[in-house]
Design an enzyme around this catalytic site. Structure first.
Site, short mmCIF file in Angstrom:
data_model
loop_
_atom_site.label_atom_id
_atom_site.label_comp_id
_atom_site.label_asym_id
_atom_site.label_seq_id
_atom_site.Cartn_x
_atom_site.Cartn_y
_atom_site.Cartn_z
N PHE A 105 19.10 -29.58 -22.07
CA PHE A 105 20.08 -29.80 -23.15
C PHE A 105 21.16 -30.75 -22.63
CE2 PHE A 105 23.93 -29.18 -25.57
CZ PHE A 105 23.45 -29.27 -26.87
N ASP A 164 23.51 -33.48 -14.54
CA ASP A 164 24.38 -33.00 -15.62
C ASP A 164 24.98 -31.66 -15.20
OD1 ASP A 164 25.52 -31.96 -17.91
OD2 ASP A 164 23.85 -32.46 -19.23
N LYS A 177 32.81 -29.23 -20.16
CA LYS A 177 33.16 -27.82 -20.43
C LYS A 177 34.35 -27.26 -19.63
CE LYS A 177 29.06 -26.18 -22.76
NZ LYS A 177 27.93 -27.12 -22.74
C1 LIG Z 1 27.30 -28.14 -23.52
C2 LIG Z 1 26.49 -29.13 -22.78
C3 LIG Z 1 26.46 -30.47 -23.15
C4 LIG Z 1 27.14 -30.99 -24.39
O1 LIG Z 1 28.51 -30.86 -24.32
P1 LIG Z 1 29.39 -31.07 -25.66
O2 LIG Z 1 30.79 -31.03 -25.15
O3 LIG Z 1 29.03 -29.96 -26.60
O4 LIG Z 1 29.02 -32.39 -26.22
C5 LIG Z 1 25.74 -31.34 -22.36
N1 LIG Z 1 25.09 -30.91 -21.26
C6 LIG Z 1 25.09 -29.64 -20.88
C7 LIG Z 1 24.37 -29.23 -19.65
C8 LIG Z 1 25.79 -28.69 -21.64
O5 LIG Z 1 25.76 -27.40 -21.28
#
Ligand SMILES: *Cc1c(COP(=O)(O)O)cnc(C)c1O
Length: 405
Positions: free
Chosen positions: A138, A225, A254
Site C-alpha cells: 500500500f 516506504d 504518518k
Molecule cells: C498510510 C500510508 C500511505 C499513504 O499515506 P497518506 O498520508 O494516507 O497519503 C503510504 N504508504 C504507507 C506505507 C502507508 O501506511
C-alpha cells in the site's frame, strides 16, 4: 468499562461517503485515552492510524504549536524556511542519509519518490523506467501510488493505471531476480519495510540485505516506504535499520508530525541531487507549522526515550496477546501475531471487520486491515499498564468472535 455504542448515527449528507465509519465521533483525548461526544471513554490502540506519536494533548507539542501559530503558519517555498532546515538536519542525522524534500502526506511523499526514480532513470538514458513493487503493498491513493499499490480493491474503478511497475512477491529474492532478469529499464525497488495496510507483513532482515546488495550491483535505487513503520514505531527510528542497511530514498509521513500533516522523502547520496530547481514542489510542503510539529515530535521522542518505550511496551504487548490467545494459536484460528514494537498484527483465520465496533463497545479503538488482521498501532507513549489493558479487552473478544459461527 463503557456502555455499548448506540446504533448507526446518521452522518451528514454533505460529507462524501468515502469512508465506512463507526457510528460515533471523538471529542477530546489525553495521552492514550479519548472520549466521544457522548462521554464514553476509549483506550486508543490505533493512534489515528499510526499518526499520533505523542498521544493526544501532549503538553510540549501543544505549547510548541500554540507558539508557532502566533508566529507563522505558512509562508510558501518562495523563501527559506529555517524550520525545514532544522527538521531536515535531524532526519539526515537519524537516517544517515543526505537531504530531504517536504510535502504533506504519505502519498505525496511516495509520488515524489516515484518521480525521483523515473528521473534517475531518464538521467542515465532510460526512457521507459520501471519500478519493482510488491504484492499486498500500500503506497497511497493517488493515480500513481494506487498503481504501485498491490490491492485490487484500491485500484478497482480507477483505470487505466500508471504503467512502469513490475510486481513481485514479498521476501523472495529469486522471484525478484527472475522478474527483472535482463531488463535494462529497471530503475528502483519500492517496498515497505513492514507492510501496514497489507496486513502487517514484515520484510525478512536477510531479504532487506539482499535487496540492498542487488540494488548496488544493478545501480537501482532502493526506496523504502517508512510512512507507517518509521518514526520510532518499531523501536528504531526507521524499521529498515534493524537490518543494518541504508536505503537511497525513504518516504515518511504518518507519525512524523504527531497529527499535524507532514510528509517527507529522505534521500541518500545517489538520490540527493536527482531533483533540482523546478522539478518538483508542494504549496503546503514544509510549512512552518508542520515543521515545528516534526521538530517538537522528535525532540520529545529523544528526551523521553520513546524508541526504547515502543520496543519494550510493544514486546510486552505482543507477549500478552500470545498468552491471551494461546489456545487459538494452537488451534490455528489465530494464524500469527506479527510485527515489531508498537506495530502489531493479529492474523485471524476468518474476516473480522466487526471486531472494530465490538472493541469500541468495550472501550478499545483498534483497526482491522486486509480483511482478517487486527492491527494495533498506538501512540509511542503507551504504558505497560495500558498494554495490559489492551490485551485484557482484546483477547477475550477475539476468542469469542472466533468461537461464534
Ligand atoms: C498510510 C500510508 C500511505 C499513504 O499515506 P497518506 O498520508 O494516507 O497519503 C503510504 N504508504 C504507507 C506505507 C502507508 O501506511
Amino acid at each position: 468499562m463503557t456502555a455499548p455504542a448506540s446504533p448507526v448515527a446518521a452522518t451528514s449528507p454533505h460529507v462524501m461517503t468515502t469512508y465506512g465509519r463507526l457510528p460515533f465521533a471523538l471529542s477530546h483525548g489525553q495521552g492514550c485515552k479519548v472520549w466521544d461526544t457522548e462521554g464514553r471513554e476509549y483506550l486508543d490502540a490505533l493512534g489515528g492510524i499510526a499518526v499520533n506519536t505523542l498521544g493526544h494533548n501532549h503538553p510540549d507539542l501543544v505549547a510548541a504549536l500554540q507558539d508557532q501559530v502566533t508566529k507563522l503558519i505558512h509562508t510558501s517555498n518562495y523563501y527559506h524556511v529555517p524550520l525545514q532546515e532544522t527538521l531536515a538536519a535531524k532526519l539526515v542525522e537519524l537516517s544517515g542519509m543526505e537531504n530531504v524534500f517536504f510535502c504533506s502526506s504519505g502519498l505525496e511523499a511516495n509520488e515524489a519518490a516515484l518521480k525521483l526514480a523515473r528521473k534517475f532513470g531518464h538521467d542515465k538514458g532510460i526512457d521507459m523506467p520501471q519500478i519493482v513493487v510488491y504484492d499486498k503493498a500500500f503506497h497511497g491513493r493517488s493515480i500513481a501510488t494506487l498503481s504501485a499499490t498491490g490491492n485490487p480493491k484500491v485500484q478497482a474503478g480507477f483505470g487505466p493505471l500508471v504503467e512502469g511497475f513490475i510486481r513481485v512477491p514479498l521476501n523472495n529474492i529469486d522471484a525478484l531476480k527472475a522478474a527483472t532478469q535482463g531488463n535494462p529499464n529497471v530503475v528502483a525497488v519500492f517496498v515497505e519495510a513492514i507492510q501496514g495496510e497489507g496486513g502487517v507483513n514484515p520484510l525478512h532482515m536477510d531479504y532487506l540485505r539482499d535487496l540492498r546488495a542487488l540494488c548496488d550491483a544493478c545501480d537501482w535505487l532502493l526506496m523504502i516506504d517508512e510512512v507507517q513503520c518509521g518514526m520510532g514505531r518499531t523501536g528504531k527510528w526507521f524499521a529498515h535499520q534493524w537490518a543494518g542497511i541504508v536505503p537511497d530514498v525513504m518516504p515518511l509521513a504518518k507519525g512524523l508530525g504527531s497529527g499535524v500533516p507532514v510528509g517527507a522523502i529522505v534521500a541518500g547520496p545517489r538520490a540527493a541531487k536527482v531533483l533540482g530547481v523546478g522539478n518538483h514542489g508542494s504549496t503546503f510542503g514544509g510549512n512552518p507549522l508542520a515543521m515545528r510539529a516534526g521538530v517538537e515530535t522528535i525532540r520529545v521522542m529523544e528526551r523521553d526515550g520513546l524508541l526504547a518505550n515502543a520496543e519494550r511496551v510493544g514486546a510486552h504487548l505482543k507477549a500478552g496477546l500470545a498468552r491471551g490467545l494461546a489456545q487459538e494459536l494452537t488451534a490455528g484460528t489465530v494464524k500469527e501475531i506479527r510485527g515489531q514494537g508498537l506495530m502489531l498484527g493479529i492474523a485471524l483465520s476468518k474476516p473480522c471487520g466487526p471486531l472494530m465496533q465490538q472493541a469500541a463497545d468495550q472501550g478499545l479503538l483498534i483497526s482491522v486491515t486486509a480483511d482478517s488482521v487486527v492491527r494495533l498501532v498506538p501512540s509511542l507513549i503507551l504504558t505497560v499498564a495500558e498494554a495490559d489493558q489492551i490485551a485484557a479487552i482484546l483477547c477475550p473478544l477475539i476468542s469469542a468472535f472466533l468461537a461464534a459461527q
